[in-house]
Write an enzyme that holds these catalytic residues in place. Structure first.
Site, PDB file in Angstrom:
ATOM      1  CB  SER A 228      -0.841  -0.046   1.285  1.00  0.00           C
ATOM      2  OG  SER A 228      -1.373   1.224   1.597  1.00  0.00           O
TER       3      SER A 228
ATOM      4  CE1 TYR B  26      -4.625  -2.448   4.699  1.00  0.00           C
ATOM      5  CE2 TYR B  26      -3.707  -0.276   4.252  1.00  0.00           C
ATOM      6  CZ  TYR B  26      -4.240  -1.477   3.803  1.00  0.00           C
ATOM      7  OH  TYR B  26      -4.371  -1.693   2.452  1.00  0.00           O
TER       8      TYR B  26
HETATM    9  N1  LIG Z   1      -8.660  -0.607  -1.896  1.00  0.00           N
HETATM   10  C1  LIG Z   1      -7.585   0.122  -1.638  1.00  0.00           C
HETATM   11  O1  LIG Z   1      -7.614   1.362  -1.674  1.00  0.00           O
HETATM   12  C2  LIG Z   1      -6.275  -0.559  -1.314  1.00  0.00           C
HETATM   13  C3  LIG Z   1      -5.136   0.248  -1.223  1.00  0.00           C
HETATM   14  C4  LIG Z   1      -3.918  -0.340  -0.924  1.00  0.00           C
HETATM   15  C5  LIG Z   1      -3.850  -1.700  -0.731  1.00  0.00           C
HETATM   16  N2  LIG Z   1      -4.967  -2.473  -0.823  1.00  0.00           N
HETATM   17  C6  LIG Z   1      -4.806  -3.910  -0.590  1.00  0.00           C
HETATM   18  O2  LIG Z   1      -5.296  -4.643  -1.696  1.00  0.00           O
HETATM   19  C7  LIG Z   1      -5.720  -5.937  -1.263  1.00  0.00           C
HETATM   20  C8  LIG Z   1      -7.139  -6.180  -1.783  1.00  0.00           C
HETATM   21  O3  LIG Z   1      -7.996  -5.212  -1.178  1.00  0.00           O
HETATM   22  P1  LIG Z   1      -9.370  -4.744  -1.843  1.00  0.00           P
HETATM   23  O4  LIG Z   1      -9.379  -3.273  -1.812  1.00  0.00           O
HETATM   24  O5  LIG Z   1      -9.605  -5.478  -3.094  1.00  0.00           O
HETATM   25  O6  LIG Z   1     -10.367  -5.200  -0.678  1.00  0.00           O
HETATM   26  P2  LIG Z   1     -11.637  -6.157  -0.700  1.00  0.00           P
HETATM   27  O7  LIG Z   1     -12.198  -6.053   0.666  1.00  0.00           O
HETATM   28  O8  LIG Z   1     -12.510  -5.832  -1.867  1.00  0.00           O
HETATM   29  O9  LIG Z   1     -10.986  -7.589  -0.937  1.00  0.00           O
HETATM   30  C9  LIG Z   1     -10.252  -8.242   0.052  1.00  0.00           C
HETATM   31  C10 LIG Z   1     -10.645  -9.700   0.047  1.00  0.00           C
HETATM   32  O10 LIG Z   1      -9.852 -10.380   1.028  1.00  0.00           O
HETATM   33  C11 LIG Z   1     -10.675 -11.357   1.625  1.00  0.00           C
HETATM   34  N3  LIG Z   1     -10.181 -11.759   2.947  1.00  0.00           N
HETATM   35  C12 LIG Z   1     -10.106 -10.982   4.051  1.00  0.00           C
HETATM   36  N4  LIG Z   1      -9.676 -11.719   5.090  1.00  0.00           N
HETATM   37  C13 LIG Z   1      -9.490 -12.984   4.635  1.00  0.00           C
HETATM   38  C14 LIG Z   1      -9.067 -14.194   5.237  1.00  0.00           C
HETATM   39  N5  LIG Z   1      -8.772 -14.269   6.551  1.00  0.00           N
HETATM   40  N6  LIG Z   1      -8.992 -15.309   4.471  1.00  0.00           N
HETATM   41  C15 LIG Z   1      -9.310 -15.256   3.150  1.00  0.00           C
HETATM   42  N7  LIG Z   1      -9.712 -14.140   2.524  1.00  0.00           N
HETATM   43  C16 LIG Z   1      -9.806 -13.006   3.263  1.00  0.00           C
HETATM   44  C17 LIG Z   1     -12.034 -10.679   1.731  1.00  0.00           C
HETATM   45  O11 LIG Z   1     -13.089 -11.626   1.926  1.00  0.00           O
HETATM   46  C18 LIG Z   1     -12.115  -9.930   0.414  1.00  0.00           C
HETATM   47  O12 LIG Z   1     -12.787 -10.681  -0.577  1.00  0.00           O
HETATM   48  C19 LIG Z   1      -5.622  -5.924   0.261  1.00  0.00           C
HETATM   49  O13 LIG Z   1      -4.415  -6.534   0.640  1.00  0.00           O
HETATM   50  C20 LIG Z   1      -5.584  -4.449   0.593  1.00  0.00           C
HETATM   51  O14 LIG Z   1      -4.941  -4.190   1.817  1.00  0.00           O
HETATM   52  C21 LIG Z   1      -6.182  -1.931  -1.118  1.00  0.00           C
END
Ligand SMILES: NC(=O)c1ccc[n+]([C@@H]2O[C@H](COP(=O)([O-])OP(=O)(O)OC[C@H]3O[C@@H](n4cnc5c(N)ncnc54)[C@H](O)[C@@H]3O)[C@@H](O)[C@H]2O)c1
Length: 238
Positions: A128, A141
């Site tokens: 991130s 986080y």
């Molecule tokens: N959306 C943003 O702005 C952003 C920014 C930087 C980093 N990220 C990172 O990108 C990645 C994806 O995030 P996203 O935005 O698509 O979020 P999201 O919530 O849409 O997807 C995350 C997925 O992870 C799954 N998950 C959570 N805990 C779990 C577990 N214990 N076992 C199995 N699956 C699990 C959830 O069910 C979900 O489907 C994450 O690592 C997040 O930290 C997102």
């Protein structure tokens, strides 16, 4: 644009039930890869809590059985919520580390023999902008995302002699179910990130998935150990 640049690749994508993981699974498939998906919810090959004992070993075993091998890992599963430092309970802090860091460590460890045997293994972890910076209310986080970047660099060093690359994509603010509640509750937070990005918009899951697909491809064969900001130019601005 879809291609055949990942033809023959056999990939695991976690967090594939939603957001960036779902877009990544679709993009890798569009580029010709076989993809085995996992998440705690959604329409995936394996529904499992990846923090559970033995869950990542089972994921590797099932993926290898389904695809006949394994050469690519994209652990996208993650959680995030705002919690101020004061009053922050131990359980949530540890849970964030468990999902965002420890589960990634276990998956990479358990898949390493397959990636080494492939000779051209690829690992793309998801950090991130908070892998390099901090933010209010995100101490757990940000700690987890700094750690996953450091973890990825060490993996790159250790598995490089076996032809495995490891890089960490660092998304900016992306419109997914993870950020939707905060953007709805605090519209000014959404506007802040839209304006902070040099490109003046939030990212979409596909903006991240396309870079991940590149890092999984042969075009990125000499790139390893990097954190790569994919943030619309947000972090180059004050
Ligand atoms: N959306 C943003 O702005 C952003 C920014 C930087 C980093 N990220 C990172 O990108 C990645 C994806 O995030 P996203 O935005 O698509 O979020 P999201 O919530 O849409 O997807 C995350 C997925 O992870 C799954 N998950 C959570 N805990 C779990 C577990 N214990 N076992 C199995 N699956 C699990 C959830 O069910 C979900 O489907 C994450 O690592 C997040 O930290 C997102």
């Amino acid at each position: 644009m879809a291609s055949d640049r990942l033809l023959g690749r056999k990939a695991i994508v976690t967090g594939a039930g939603s957001g960036i993981g779902a877009a990544t699974a679709a993009r890798l498939r569009a580029d010709g890869a076989q993809v085995f998906t996992a998440d705690v919810q959604g329409d995936v090959d394996l529904v499992a809590d990846l923090t559970a004992e033995g869950a990542n070993a089972r994921l590797v075993e099932q993926a290898v059985a389904a695809m006949g091998g394994l050469d690519t890992l994209v652990p996208c599963a993650g959680i995030s919520a705002f919690h101020p430092l004061e009053g922050h309970d131990d359980a949530y802090f540890l849970k964030v580390l468990d999902v965002n860091l420890v589960a990634v460590f276990r998956l990479v460890r358990d898949a390493a023999p397959w990636l080494k045997a492939a000779g051209n293994g690829r690992i793309v972890t998801i950090g991130s902008t908070t892998s390099s910076h901090g933010d209010e209310g995100l101490c757990a986080y940000s700690a987890s995302k700094h750690a996953v970047l450091g973890f990825t660099k060490s993996v790159a060093a250790e598995l490089g002699p076996f032809g495995v690359t490891a890089n960490c994509v660092q998304p900016g603010a992306i419109a997914t179910p993870m950020t939707a509640p905060a953007f709805t509750r605090m519209p000014e937070f959404r506007t802040f990130w839209e304006n902070k990005a040099a490109l003046r918009r939030l990212g979409q899951p596909e903006d991240i998935a396309d870079v991940i697909a590149f890092l999984c491809s042969d075009d990125a064969r000499f790139m390893s150990g990097h954190g790569v900001w994919v943030d619309g130019g947000a972090m180059v601005r004050h």
